[in-house]
Design a protein around this motif. Sequence first.
Motif, PDB file in Angstrom:
ATOM      1  N   GLU A  44      -9.960  -4.675  -5.200  1.00 23.11           N
ATOM      2  CA  GLU A  44      -9.288  -5.066  -3.969  1.00 23.11           C
ATOM      3  C   GLU A  44      -8.236  -6.118  -4.311  1.00 23.11           C
ATOM      4  OE1 GLU A  44     -10.242  -7.003   0.373  1.00 23.11           O
ATOM      5  OE2 GLU A  44     -11.847  -6.024  -0.743  1.00 23.11           O
TER       6      GLU A  44
ATOM      7  N   ARG B 263      -7.904   2.968  -0.203  1.00 23.24           N
ATOM      8  CA  ARG B 263      -9.020   2.239   0.407  1.00 23.24           C
ATOM      9  C   ARG B 263     -10.357   2.820  -0.042  1.00 23.24           C
ATOM     10  NH1 ARG B 263      -5.214   2.734   4.444  1.00 23.24           N
ATOM     11  NH2 ARG B 263      -4.150   0.780   4.887  1.00 23.24           N
ATOM     12  N   TYR B 264     -10.419   4.138  -0.172  1.00 25.51           N
ATOM     13  CA  TYR B 264     -11.638   4.790  -0.653  1.00 25.51           C
ATOM     14  C   TYR B 264     -11.949   4.349  -2.085  1.00 25.51           C
ATOM     15  CZ  TYR B 264     -14.804   8.467  -2.185  1.00 25.51           C
ATOM     16  OH  TYR B 264     -15.871   9.155  -2.702  1.00 25.51           O
ATOM     17  N   TYR B 265     -10.944   4.331  -2.936  1.00 31.68           N
ATOM     18  CA  TYR B 265     -11.151   3.906  -4.322  1.00 31.68           C
ATOM     19  C   TYR B 265     -11.575   2.440  -4.387  1.00 31.68           C
ATOM     20  CZ  TYR B 265      -9.020   8.242  -6.065  1.00 31.68           C
ATOM     21  OH  TYR B 265      -8.739   9.550  -6.359  1.00 31.68           O
ATOM     22  N   GLU B 266     -11.082   1.636  -3.491  1.00 35.18           N
ATOM     23  CA  GLU B 266     -11.522   0.236  -3.434  1.00 35.18           C
ATOM     24  C   GLU B 266     -13.004   0.165  -3.070  1.00 35.18           C
ATOM     25  OE1 GLU B 266      -9.107  -2.174  -0.864  1.00 35.18           O
ATOM     26  OE2 GLU B 266      -7.271  -1.616  -1.925  1.00 35.18           O
ATOM     27  N   ARG B 267     -13.412   0.937  -2.069  1.00 30.11           N
ATOM     28  CA  ARG B 267     -14.822   0.928  -1.660  1.00 30.11           C
ATOM     29  C   ARG B 267     -15.730   1.414  -2.776  1.00 30.11           C
ATOM     30  NH1 ARG B 267     -12.574   3.162   3.042  1.00 30.11           N
ATOM     31  NH2 ARG B 267     -13.354   5.222   2.493  1.00 30.11           N
ATOM     32  N   ARG B 268     -15.266   2.391  -3.544  1.00 27.45           N
ATOM     33  CA  ARG B 268     -16.066   2.935  -4.654  1.00 27.45           C
ATOM     34  C   ARG B 268     -16.037   2.056  -5.893  1.00 27.45           C
ATOM     35  NH1 ARG B 268     -17.593   8.562  -4.614  1.00 27.45           N
ATOM     36  NH2 ARG B 268     -18.646   7.807  -6.469  1.00 27.45           N
TER      37      ARG B 268
ATOM     38  N   GLU C 185      -5.274   6.080   2.544  1.00 29.08           N
ATOM     39  CA  GLU C 185      -6.727   6.176   2.706  1.00 29.08           C
ATOM     40  C   GLU C 185      -7.411   6.371   1.355  1.00 29.08           C
ATOM     41  OE1 GLU C 185      -8.780   5.599   5.267  1.00 29.08           O
ATOM     42  OE2 GLU C 185      -6.946   4.891   6.202  1.00 29.08           O
ATOM     43  N   THR C 186      -6.762   7.058   0.430  1.00 30.30           N
ATOM     44  CA  THR C 186      -7.320   7.238  -0.909  1.00 30.30           C
ATOM     45  C   THR C 186      -7.447   5.887  -1.601  1.00 30.30           C
ATOM     46  OG1 THR C 186      -6.403   9.465  -1.099  1.00 30.30           O
ATOM     47  CG2 THR C 186      -6.974   8.358  -3.151  1.00 30.30           C
TER      48      THR C 186
ATOM     49  N   THR D 141       0.806  -1.212   0.000  1.00 30.11           N
ATOM     50  CA  THR D 141       0.000   0.000   0.000  1.00 30.11           C
ATOM     51  C   THR D 141       0.845   1.270   0.000  1.00 30.11           C
ATOM     52  OG1 THR D 141      -1.774  -1.151   1.158  1.00 30.11           O
ATOM     53  CG2 THR D 141      -1.807   1.245   1.237  1.00 30.11           C
TER      54      THR D 141
END
Length: 60
Positions: free
Chosen positions: A28, A18-23, A15-16, A3
């Motif tokens: 992942e 992880r945010y892009y993964e959630r979106r 954190e960006t 990461t």
Amino acid sequence: MRTGELAGQAGVNAETLRYYERRGLLAEPPRNRAGYRDYPAAAVELLRFIKRAQQLGFWL
């Protein structure tokens, strides 16, 4: 790549990622035996593309 390495090469923070993964913008990645995310090298170009598109005015 892990990461922190990916984030540094792409010019974003962890954190960006992880945010892009959630979106759903960034798949992942699989995890290595130690449990760390193991991103493919192509993820750097994808993140640069996303950031450039944002600079041009596109929304996520």
